[in-house]
Write an enzyme that holds these catalytic residues in place. Structure first.
Site, PDB file in Angstrom:
ATOM      1  CG  ASP A  50     -14.114  84.429 -18.850  1.00 15.64           C
ATOM      2  OD1 ASP A  50     -14.366  83.758 -17.826  1.00 15.64           O
ATOM      3  OD2 ASP A  50     -12.975  84.855 -19.116  1.00 15.64           O
ATOM      4  CB  SER A  61     -13.997  68.597  -6.700  1.00 18.52           C
ATOM      5  OG  SER A  61     -13.088  67.513  -6.822  1.00 18.52           O
ATOM      6  CE1 TYR A 121     -11.014  71.327 -10.341  1.00 23.06           C
ATOM      7  CE2 TYR A 121     -10.558  69.654  -8.683  1.00 23.06           C
ATOM      8  CZ  TYR A 121     -11.358  70.161  -9.693  1.00 23.06           C
ATOM      9  OH  TYR A 121     -12.518  69.499 -10.044  1.00 23.06           O
ATOM     10  CE  LYS A 155     -14.112  72.504  -8.887  1.00 25.28           C
ATOM     11  NZ  LYS A 155     -15.360  72.952  -9.545  1.00 25.28           N
TER      12      LYS A 155
HETATM   13  P1  NAI Z   1     -15.097  69.727 -18.985  1.00 29.38           P
HETATM   14  O1  NAI Z   1     -13.741  70.236 -19.211  1.00 29.38           O
HETATM   15  O2  NAI Z   1     -15.669  68.668 -19.872  1.00 29.38           O
HETATM   16  O3  NAI Z   1     -16.145  70.934 -18.952  1.00 29.38           O
HETATM   17  C1  NAI Z   1     -15.853  72.195 -18.418  1.00 29.38           C
HETATM   18  C2  NAI Z   1     -16.529  73.240 -19.286  1.00 29.38           C
HETATM   19  O4  NAI Z   1     -16.336  74.533 -18.693  1.00 29.38           O
HETATM   20  C3  NAI Z   1     -15.936  73.300 -20.709  1.00 29.38           C
HETATM   21  O5  NAI Z   1     -16.960  73.229 -21.673  1.00 29.38           O
HETATM   22  C4  NAI Z   1     -15.236  74.652 -20.728  1.00 29.38           C
HETATM   23  O6  NAI Z   1     -15.236  75.267 -22.003  1.00 29.38           O
HETATM   24  C5  NAI Z   1     -16.060  75.430 -19.726  1.00 29.38           C
HETATM   25  N1  NAI Z   1     -15.322  76.600 -19.201  1.00 29.38           N
HETATM   26  C6  NAI Z   1     -14.030  76.637 -18.788  1.00 29.38           C
HETATM   27  N2  NAI Z   1     -13.704  77.880 -18.420  1.00 29.38           N
HETATM   28  C7  NAI Z   1     -14.811  78.648 -18.595  1.00 29.38           C
HETATM   29  C8  NAI Z   1     -15.088  80.019 -18.406  1.00 29.38           C
HETATM   30  N3  NAI Z   1     -14.147  80.857 -17.959  1.00 29.38           N
HETATM   31  N4  NAI Z   1     -16.319  80.473 -18.704  1.00 29.38           N
HETATM   32  C9  NAI Z   1     -17.274  79.622 -19.175  1.00 29.38           C
HETATM   33  N5  NAI Z   1     -17.070  78.314 -19.375  1.00 29.38           N
HETATM   34  C10 NAI Z   1     -15.843  77.830 -19.092  1.00 29.38           C
HETATM   35  O7  NAI Z   1     -15.078  69.207 -17.493  1.00 29.38           O
HETATM   36  P2  NAI Z   1     -16.191  68.515 -16.580  1.00 29.38           P
HETATM   37  O8  NAI Z   1     -15.585  67.294 -16.046  1.00 29.38           O
HETATM   38  O9  NAI Z   1     -17.499  68.441 -17.235  1.00 29.38           O
HETATM   39  O10 NAI Z   1     -16.221  69.573 -15.373  1.00 29.38           O
HETATM   40  C11 NAI Z   1     -17.376  70.245 -14.931  1.00 29.38           C
HETATM   41  C12 NAI Z   1     -17.185  70.589 -13.473  1.00 29.38           C
HETATM   42  O11 NAI Z   1     -17.061  69.388 -12.720  1.00 29.38           O
HETATM   43  C13 NAI Z   1     -15.937  71.408 -13.175  1.00 29.38           C
HETATM   44  O12 NAI Z   1     -16.250  72.410 -12.219  1.00 29.38           O
HETATM   45  C14 NAI Z   1     -14.987  70.387 -12.583  1.00 29.38           C
HETATM   46  O13 NAI Z   1     -14.037  70.969 -11.744  1.00 29.38           O
HETATM   47  C15 NAI Z   1     -15.957  69.490 -11.851  1.00 29.38           C
HETATM   48  N6  NAI Z   1     -15.455  68.175 -11.526  1.00 29.38           N
HETATM   49  C16 NAI Z   1     -15.116  67.295 -12.518  1.00 29.38           C
HETATM   50  C17 NAI Z   1     -14.628  66.041 -12.190  1.00 29.38           C
HETATM   51  C18 NAI Z   1     -14.238  65.047 -13.239  1.00 29.38           C
HETATM   52  O14 NAI Z   1     -13.643  64.013 -12.891  1.00 29.38           O
HETATM   53  N7  NAI Z   1     -14.525  65.254 -14.506  1.00 29.38           N
HETATM   54  C19 NAI Z   1     -14.469  65.622 -10.787  1.00 29.38           C
HETATM   55  C20 NAI Z   1     -14.875  66.614  -9.822  1.00 29.38           C
HETATM   56  C21 NAI Z   1     -15.345  67.840 -10.194  1.00 29.38           C
END
Ligand code: NAI
Length: 252
Positions: free
Chosen positions: A62, A141, A154, A158
């Site tokens: 975490d 973001s 959020y 960010k």
């Molecule tokens: P996702 O939900 O596919 O991946 C996020 C990952 O972080 C998941 O595998 C989850 O298990 C992990 N996670 C969550 N809480 C955690 C914790 N406390 N400790 C360790 N791991 C943890 O989402 P995605 O889209 O790949 O997001 C990655 C980053 O990109 C995030 O920071 C998100 O805010 C950012 N982002 C995503 C956008 C989108 O449209 N998908 C747009 C802008 C930013």
């Protein structure tokens, strides 16, 4: 192979953007530690990378926990002999206004999205500095730069990531450590589907709206990964404190 001799930690490495980036960093020669709250999914990503002939380990953690962060860094150093690239990418979103958000939800979003980066940098910077430098990339973001609706915690978190990145770059540039943020627009991952569900909206309609930008489509995780590879590599050797936007023109 732009990342030979690099050892990288990727948080949120089991998610859409994290997985694609772990694969891309490994394919360029980096040894990668795939870190995620979901340990089983992290192990699946690490196994996929090893099956492709590259070096990877999985660590369940975490990122909001200081002891977990210390364990992640210690495990990576023990396995690979050092760490000179970190992609602070784990993140969560709550699609609520200030009125709808509980104080606990606010703290959780800041814990995962902001405190995690502070903790990682607190403990990894001395290791990077002792080894002559490194590259840290933080996932911000588009909404960290311009704001957005019904996502108060959020957007605030960010925005903090973007400005914390600049502050880190100022403090640790003299130690040879570059710190940049990558700021995606809507990317085709589980997070977008989660948002549609939180808002009670039809997923297909939500995704179609996400594609309404100058390039007429959402981003793909590999397109964010490509930007992170560049920021991690020595090709971006004079880039620090920047907020790189990768969003198909959505900010405009
Ligand atoms: P996702 O939900 O596919 O991946 C996020 C990952 O972080 C998941 O595998 C989850 O298990 C992990 N996670 C969550 N809480 C955690 C914790 N406390 N400790 C360790 N791991 C943890 O989402 P995605 O889209 O790949 O997001 C990655 C980053 O990109 C995030 O920071 C998100 O805010 C950012 N982002 C995503 C956008 C989108 O449209 N998908 C747009 C802008 C930013």
């Amino acid at each position: 192979m732009r990342l030979e001799q690099k050892q990288a930690i990727i948080t949120g490495g089991a998610g859409g953007i994290g997985r694609a980036t772990a694969m891309a960093l490994a394919a360029e020669g980096a040894e990668v530690a795939v870190v995620d709250l979901d340990g089983r999914a992290a192990e699946a990503v690490a196994a996929e990378i090893r099956d492709a002939g590259f070096a990877a380990i999985a660590i369940e953690a975490d990122v909001s926990s200081e002891s977990d962060i210390e364990r992640v860094i210690a495990t990576t150093v023990a396995e690979f002999g050092g760490v000179n690239v970190v992609f602070n990418n784990a993140g969560i979103i709550r699609r609520t206004t200030a009125v709808e958000t509980t104080a606990d939800e606010w703290d959780r979003v800041f814990g995962v999205n902001v405190r995690s980066i502070f903790l990682m940098c607190k403990h990894v910077v001395p290791i990077m500095a002792a080894a002559g430098g490194g590259s840290i990339v933080n996932t911000g973001s588009g909404w960290g730069l311009k704001g957005g609706g019904r996502a108060i915690s959020y957007c605030a978190s960010k925005g903090a990531v973007v400005n914390m990145t600049r502050a880190l770059a100022i403090d640790h540039g003299p130690q040879g450590i570059r710190v940049n943020s990558v700021n995606p627009g809507d990317v085709n991952t589980g997070m977008l589907r989660d948002e549609a569900q939180q808002l009670g909206e039809d997923t297909a309609a939500f995704l179609a709206e996400a594609a309404d930008r100058p390039l007429r489509r959402m981003g793909e995780p590999r397109e964010i990964a490509a930007a992170v590879v560049w920021l991690a590599s020595d090709e971006s050797s004079y880039v620090t404190g920047s907020a790189l936007v990768v969003d198909g023109g959505g900010i405009a």
